[in-house]
Scaffold this motif. Structure first.
Motif, PDB file in Angstrom:
ATOM      1  N   LEU B  69       0.831  -1.199   0.000  1.00  0.00           N
ATOM      2  CA  LEU B  69       0.000   0.000   0.000  1.00  0.00           C
ATOM      3  C   LEU B  69       0.869   1.254   0.000  1.00  0.00           C
ATOM      4  CD1 LEU B  69      -2.741  -1.224   2.433  1.00  0.00           C
ATOM      5  CD2 LEU B  69      -2.744  -1.211  -0.029  1.00  0.00           C
ATOM      6  N   PHE B  70       1.983   1.151   0.679  1.00  0.00           N
ATOM      7  CA  PHE B  70       2.946   2.235   0.744  1.00  0.00           C
ATOM      8  C   PHE B  70       3.465   2.547  -0.667  1.00  0.00           C
ATOM      9  CE2 PHE B  70       6.780   4.063   2.899  1.00  0.00           C
ATOM     10  CZ  PHE B  70       6.058   4.939   3.667  1.00  0.00           C
ATOM     11  N   LEU B  71       3.839   1.491  -1.370  1.00  0.00           N
ATOM     12  CA  LEU B  71       4.354   1.603  -2.729  1.00  0.00           C
ATOM     13  C   LEU B  71       3.283   2.195  -3.636  1.00  0.00           C
ATOM     14  CD1 LEU B  71       6.928   0.825  -4.247  1.00  0.00           C
ATOM     15  CD2 LEU B  71       5.890  -1.349  -4.776  1.00  0.00           C
ATOM     16  N   PHE B  72       2.087   1.739  -3.413  1.00  0.00           N
ATOM     17  CA  PHE B  72       0.899   2.196  -4.119  1.00  0.00           C
ATOM     18  C   PHE B  72       0.800   3.720  -4.054  1.00  0.00           C
ATOM     19  CE2 PHE B  72      -3.685   2.341  -4.740  1.00  0.00           C
ATOM     20  CZ  PHE B  72      -3.912   1.249  -5.532  1.00  0.00           C
ATOM     21  N   VAL B  73       0.992   4.261  -2.841  1.00  0.00           N
ATOM     22  CA  VAL B  73       0.892   5.706  -2.638  1.00  0.00           C
ATOM     23  C   VAL B  73       2.097   6.407  -3.246  1.00  0.00           C
ATOM     24  CG1 VAL B  73       0.826   7.506  -0.901  1.00  0.00           C
ATOM     25  CG2 VAL B  73      -0.472   5.417  -0.562  1.00  0.00           C
ATOM     26  N   VAL B  74       3.288   5.858  -2.986  1.00  0.00           N
ATOM     27  CA  VAL B  74       4.519   6.517  -3.427  1.00  0.00           C
ATOM     28  C   VAL B  74       4.569   6.609  -4.945  1.00  0.00           C
ATOM     29  CG1 VAL B  74       6.982   6.094  -3.619  1.00  0.00           C
ATOM     30  CG2 VAL B  74       5.903   6.039  -1.402  1.00  0.00           C
ATOM     31  N   MET B  75       4.041   5.583  -5.631  1.00  0.00           N
ATOM     32  CA  MET B  75       4.094   5.586  -7.092  1.00  0.00           C
ATOM     33  C   MET B  75       3.224   6.678  -7.689  1.00  0.00           C
ATOM     34  SD  MET B  75       4.320   1.712  -8.458  1.00  0.00           S
ATOM     35  CE  MET B  75       2.661   1.334  -8.053  1.00  0.00           C
ATOM     36  N   THR B  76       2.145   7.030  -6.984  1.00  0.00           N
ATOM     37  CA  THR B  76       1.197   7.971  -7.582  1.00  0.00           C
ATOM     38  C   THR B  76       1.557   9.425  -7.310  1.00  0.00           C
ATOM     39  OG1 THR B  76      -0.134   7.588  -5.636  1.00  0.00           O
ATOM     40  CG2 THR B  76      -0.807   6.470  -7.617  1.00  0.00           C
ATOM     41  N   ILE B  77       2.431   9.684  -6.343  1.00  0.00           N
ATOM     42  CA  ILE B  77       2.719  11.090  -6.054  1.00  0.00           C
ATOM     43  C   ILE B  77       4.045  11.493  -6.686  1.00  0.00           C
ATOM     44  CG2 ILE B  77       1.352  11.385  -3.975  1.00  0.00           C
ATOM     45  CD1 ILE B  77       3.731  10.642  -2.336  1.00  0.00           C
ATOM     46  N   ASP B  78       4.125  12.757  -7.021  1.00  0.00           N
ATOM     47  CA  ASP B  78       5.313  13.283  -7.681  1.00  0.00           C
ATOM     48  C   ASP B  78       6.131  14.033  -6.636  1.00  0.00           C
ATOM     49  OD1 ASP B  78       7.033  13.889  -9.653  1.00  0.00           O
ATOM     50  OD2 ASP B  78       5.932  15.652 -10.320  1.00  0.00           O
ATOM     51  N   ILE B  79       7.214  13.437  -6.203  1.00  0.00           N
ATOM     52  CA  ILE B  79       7.995  14.045  -5.128  1.00  0.00           C
ATOM     53  C   ILE B  79       9.200  14.766  -5.718  1.00  0.00           C
ATOM     54  CG2 ILE B  79       9.378  13.604  -3.075  1.00  0.00           C
ATOM     55  CD1 ILE B  79       7.655  11.236  -2.507  1.00  0.00           C
ATOM     56  N   ASN B  80       9.376  16.002  -5.314  1.00  0.00           N
ATOM     57  CA  ASN B  80      10.578  16.725  -5.714  1.00  0.00           C
ATOM     58  C   ASN B  80      11.661  16.460  -4.676  1.00  0.00           C
ATOM     59  OD1 ASN B  80      12.550  18.424  -6.475  1.00  0.00           O
ATOM     60  ND2 ASN B  80      11.253  20.239  -6.630  1.00  0.00           N
ATOM     61  N   ILE B  81      12.585  15.586  -5.043  1.00  0.00           N
ATOM     62  CA  ILE B  81      13.553  15.100  -4.064  1.00  0.00           C
ATOM     63  C   ILE B  81      14.525  16.203  -3.654  1.00  0.00           C
ATOM     64  CG2 ILE B  81      15.291  14.226  -5.671  1.00  0.00           C
ATOM     65  CD1 ILE B  81      13.995  12.134  -2.815  1.00  0.00           C
ATOM     66  N   GLU B  82      14.802  17.144  -4.581  1.00  0.00           N
ATOM     67  CA  GLU B  82      15.754  18.214  -4.251  1.00  0.00           C
ATOM     68  C   GLU B  82      15.202  19.098  -3.142  1.00  0.00           C
ATOM     69  OE1 GLU B  82      18.784  18.350  -5.303  1.00  0.00           O
ATOM     70  OE2 GLU B  82      18.343  16.521  -6.435  1.00  0.00           O
ATOM     71  N   LYS B  83      13.897  19.374  -3.227  1.00  0.00           N
ATOM     72  CA  LYS B  83      13.248  20.215  -2.218  1.00  0.00           C
ATOM     73  C   LYS B  83      13.309  19.539  -0.848  1.00  0.00           C
ATOM     74  CE  LYS B  83       9.324  23.303  -2.886  1.00  0.00           C
ATOM     75  NZ  LYS B  83       8.044  23.374  -3.595  1.00  0.00           N
ATOM     76  N   LEU B  84      13.091  18.220  -0.871  1.00  0.00           N
ATOM     77  CA  LEU B  84      13.087  17.479   0.392  1.00  0.00           C
ATOM     78  C   LEU B  84      14.469  17.476   1.023  1.00  0.00           C
ATOM     79  CD1 LEU B  84      10.879  14.357  -0.211  1.00  0.00           C
ATOM     80  CD2 LEU B  84      10.504  16.209   1.392  1.00  0.00           C
ATOM     81  N   ARG B  85      15.497  17.511   0.145  1.00  0.00           N
ATOM     82  CA  ARG B  85      16.854  17.397   0.667  1.00  0.00           C
ATOM     83  C   ARG B  85      17.408  18.723   1.148  1.00  0.00           C
ATOM     84  NH1 ARG B  85      20.444  12.908  -1.550  1.00  0.00           N
ATOM     85  NH2 ARG B  85      18.903  11.270  -1.512  1.00  0.00           N
ATOM     86  N   ALA B  86      16.688  19.794   0.870  1.00  0.00           N
ATOM     87  CA  ALA B  86      17.247  21.117   1.119  1.00  0.00           C
ATOM     88  C   ALA B  86      17.727  21.268   2.561  1.00  0.00           C
ATOM     89  CB  ALA B  86      16.200  22.171   0.801  1.00  0.00           C
ATOM     90  N   GLY B  87      16.928  20.788   3.529  1.00  0.00           N
ATOM     91  CA  GLY B  87      17.298  21.026   4.930  1.00  0.00           C
ATOM     92  C   GLY B  87      18.126  19.928   5.558  1.00  0.00           C
ATOM     93  N   PHE B  88      18.750  19.091   4.700  1.00  0.00           N
ATOM     94  CA  PHE B  88      19.427  17.898   5.222  1.00  0.00           C
ATOM     95  C   PHE B  88      20.460  18.237   6.301  1.00  0.00           C
ATOM     96  CE2 PHE B  88      22.869  14.754   4.950  1.00  0.00           C
ATOM     97  CZ  PHE B  88      22.160  13.620   5.258  1.00  0.00           C
ATOM     98  N   TRP B  89      21.337  19.219   6.017  1.00  0.00           N
ATOM     99  CA  TRP B  89      22.427  19.491   6.959  1.00  0.00           C
ATOM    100  C   TRP B  89      21.922  20.158   8.229  1.00  0.00           C
ATOM    101  CZ3 TRP B  89      26.466  16.733   6.384  1.00  0.00           C
ATOM    102  CH2 TRP B  89      26.823  16.299   5.107  1.00  0.00           C
ATOM    103  N   ASN B  90      20.802  20.908   8.113  1.00  0.00           N
ATOM    104  CA  ASN B  90      20.255  21.536   9.319  1.00  0.00           C
ATOM    105  C   ASN B  90      19.718  20.493  10.293  1.00  0.00           C
ATOM    106  OD1 ASN B  90      20.804  23.931   8.138  1.00  0.00           O
ATOM    107  ND2 ASN B  90      18.724  24.255   7.366  1.00  0.00           N
ATOM    108  N   TYR B  91      19.064  19.465   9.720  1.00  0.00           N
ATOM    109  CA  TYR B  91      18.417  18.479  10.579  1.00  0.00           C
ATOM    110  C   TYR B  91      19.368  17.382  11.027  1.00  0.00           C
ATOM    111  CZ  TYR B  91      14.021  20.612   9.274  1.00  0.00           C
ATOM    112  OH  TYR B  91      12.999  21.501   9.097  1.00  0.00           O
ATOM    113  N   LEU B  92      20.565  17.338  10.429  1.00  0.00           N
ATOM    114  CA  LEU B  92      21.473  16.228  10.714  1.00  0.00           C
ATOM    115  C   LEU B  92      21.796  16.092  12.203  1.00  0.00           C
ATOM    116  CD1 LEU B  92      22.979  13.953   9.327  1.00  0.00           C
ATOM    117  CD2 LEU B  92      24.981  15.422   9.220  1.00  0.00           C
ATOM    118  N   PRO B  93      22.155  17.191  12.927  1.00  0.00           N
ATOM    119  CA  PRO B  93      22.497  17.028  14.344  1.00  0.00           C
ATOM    120  C   PRO B  93      21.341  16.428  15.142  1.00  0.00           C
ATOM    121  CG  PRO B  93      23.096  19.217  13.576  1.00  0.00           C
ATOM    122  CD  PRO B  93      22.320  18.581  12.481  1.00  0.00           C
TER     123      PRO B  93
END
Lengths: 342, 203
Positions: B69-93
């Motif tokens: 079901l998870f895959l089902f949902v993930v396949m249908t949505i269009d995720i902008n991975i760059e946007k999601l990664r933007a705060g990576f270093w801030n959240y790392l600690p």
């Protein structure tokens, strides 16, 4: 035997297990090949046609000719497809279909791995088969394939629940998850087989089995009049053939499980002289062939279900039916009439 | 090194690699498929501990149903991975802190019972499944039942939240459809044939 064992030394277990695996897989694949032939012949006769009759005597070499043709064809990877997943999908579909056979018993002694929870193992392994379909649909980068994958995923997950509940009934009656024990609990003639005390569960299991293997009348994931061929529309050559093999191997698996759990497995219908002369394996094979014939018969008889009706049947009919019957079984088992379900 | 240890290390390596892959994969569908691989290898490790029931249930529930079901949902949505990664270093600690805390908790919990008391000294005929069932329905029956009720409540709540009846929705009532009689649909009228005279005239 001892000499051969000595020759291999410590590797004997590996070699012997491999030999057993080959002894299961080769007849299975031959069975798949001739099931396609049987399907075309049976449906042909039901529709007043002859079916394949050109290659070999009465068309008996037709499956080999088909296989050869598919092997010669090119596998075309669509542009924009995810190549790795596109080629992985048929494997994901085929592997569970073969893996489940590891715990299927053919006679009380003839079983590759006689584990305690074999029924649960089969449930777990067959539930992984859906990934092949979903990944194929997504990796093809095609609308029709994606629609087919979506339909199939929802359908398989829904019917798995009803199927699981039907199996709970079997394990309540047999008090074991081991398939050998389940068959042994049905000894003593065909009125002791579980199709009779568990009749509602038997019907639910049989129909869910048709839906789980995506066969007509539940084959909406490839409904050719709506979405061409569904999830495998972009596949050609051997990649397509592997999906095809997986579908038919799953059909044989569901038929075998039905025979083992509800039709007494290798037990003869009446335990008297002429019936007991037949070796147990042949009784099992005969019952499997009967259930497979039912599959083909369904396909020739029923029109395809509409999608919302499939969902309604799975969720609003089968699941309540199985739940009620489980309650009835549990209640009756506490009374002196409990022997009815054993 | 015995064969079992070898299998354990092989499975652990695959498990860790796929778990890292889940977090780092660029493609969300790949991430979910790696999660499936992680579940299956975790089930393999549980099998080594003779916990067949848990292992098979993990595959059955998480691989066979939840992740589908998870895959089902993930396949249908269009995720902008760059946007999601933007705060990576801030959240790392913060995420490192939470990760270390969880690891310490698990080590403490396991240490208190003794790390080495793993399944190697079971008598013949020991069934992990039976033992699990016995514990769940005797010693831990109340926690077990309460957990079950909480799950049921959550399920009903989830269904209640998503169930909205739109007035424009068209649906069929199969019971009504099945119970239709001929009289409801067809009206047979008895009347004399009108064309008799005309038919004679044609000839």
């Amino acid at each position: 035997m001892i000499e051969i064992q000595g020759f291999f030394g410590p590797l004997w277990l590996l070699v012997w297990t491999l030999a057993k695996i080959v002894a299961i897989i080769v007849p299975l694949l031959l069975g798949v090949a001739y099931l396609t032939y049987a399907e075309r012949k049976v449906i042909g006769y039901m529709q007043l046609r002859i079916g394949p009759n050109r290659v070999g005597f009465k068309g008996l070499i037709q499956p080999l000719a088909d296989g050869l043709k598919l092997m010669m064809k090119e596998i075309i990877v669509p542009s924009g497809a995810n190549k790795f997943l596109f080629l992985l999908a048929p494997v994901l579909s085929m592997a569970p279909a073969l893996l489940a056979w590891a715990v299927v018993p053919f006679t009380p002694q003839m079983v590759l791995a006689n584990i305690d929870a074999s029924l649960l193992f089969i449930m777990a392994v067959t539930s992984m088969g859906v990934y092949g379909v979903i990944v194929a649909g997504w990796a093809s980068n095609s609308k029709y394939a994606f629609l087919g994958a979506m339909r199939s995923a929802a359908q398989i997950v829904s019917y798995e629940i009803a199927m699981g509940f039907a199996l709970v009934g079997v394990l309540m009656a047999a008090q074991s998850l081991n398939l050998v024990d389940i068959v042994n609990a049905q000894q003593g003639g065909f009125w002791h087989w579980y199709w009779l005390p568990l009749l509602p569960l038997f019907l639910v299991y049989l129909i869910s089995g048709v839906a789980e293997t995506n066969r007509a009348p539940f084959d909406v994931d490839e409904g050719e009049s709506e979405i061409v061929a569904g999830f495998h529309v972009e596949y050609s050559g051997m990649a397509f053939a592997v999906f095809f093999l997986a579908e038919y191997a799953n059909m044989i698996l569901v038929a075998t499980l039905t025979a083992l759990m509800f039709l007494g497995g290798w037990e003869p219908p009446v335990a008297v002289a002429p019936f007991t002369w037949v070796p147990p394996l042949f009784w099992l094979l005969g019952k499997i062939a009967f259930v497979l014939f039912l599959f083909l018969w369904f396909r020739a008889t029923f029109p395809r279900y509409r999608y919302d009706q499939i969902m309604r049947l799975g969720w609003k009919v089968f699941i309540p039916v199985t739940l009620v019957w489980l309650m009835v079984m549990g209640a009756v088992m506490q009374t002196p009439y409990g022997y009815l379900f054993h | 090194m015995s064969f079992v240890t070898l299998v354990f290390y092989a499975f652990s390596a695959i498990l860790l690699a796929s778990a890292v892959g889940v977090v780092t994969a660029r493609n969300t569908v790949h991430a979910v498929l790696l999660l499936v691989l992680a579940f299956v290898t975790a089930a393999g490790i549980w099998l080594l501990l003779e916990a067949e029931f848990l292992a098979i249930t993990l595959v059955l529930v998480y691989v066979g149903a939840v992740t589908v079901l998870f895959l089902f949902v993930v396949m249908t949505i269009d995720i902008n991975i760059e946007k999601l990664r933007a705060g990576f270093w801030n959240y790392l600690p913060l995420s490192l802190g939470v990760g270390v805390l969880m690891a310490v908790e698990m080590v403490l919990a396991l240490k208190s019972r003794g790390f080495d008391a793993i399944a190697s000294s079971h008598p013949a005929g020991y069934s992990n499944t039976k033992e699990l069932g016995r514990l769940l329905y005797t010693d831990y029956v109340y926690p077990f039942e309460i957990a079950a009720v909480i799950l049921l409540v959550a399920m009903i709540a989830a269904i209640a939240i998503t169930m909205r009846k739109r007035k424009t929705t068209k649906y069929q009532n199969p019971a009504q459809q099945v119970s239709v009689r001929r009289e409801d649909r067809v009206r047979l009228i008895s009347m004399p044939s009108e064309r008799r005279g005309a038919a004679e005239g044609d000839e």
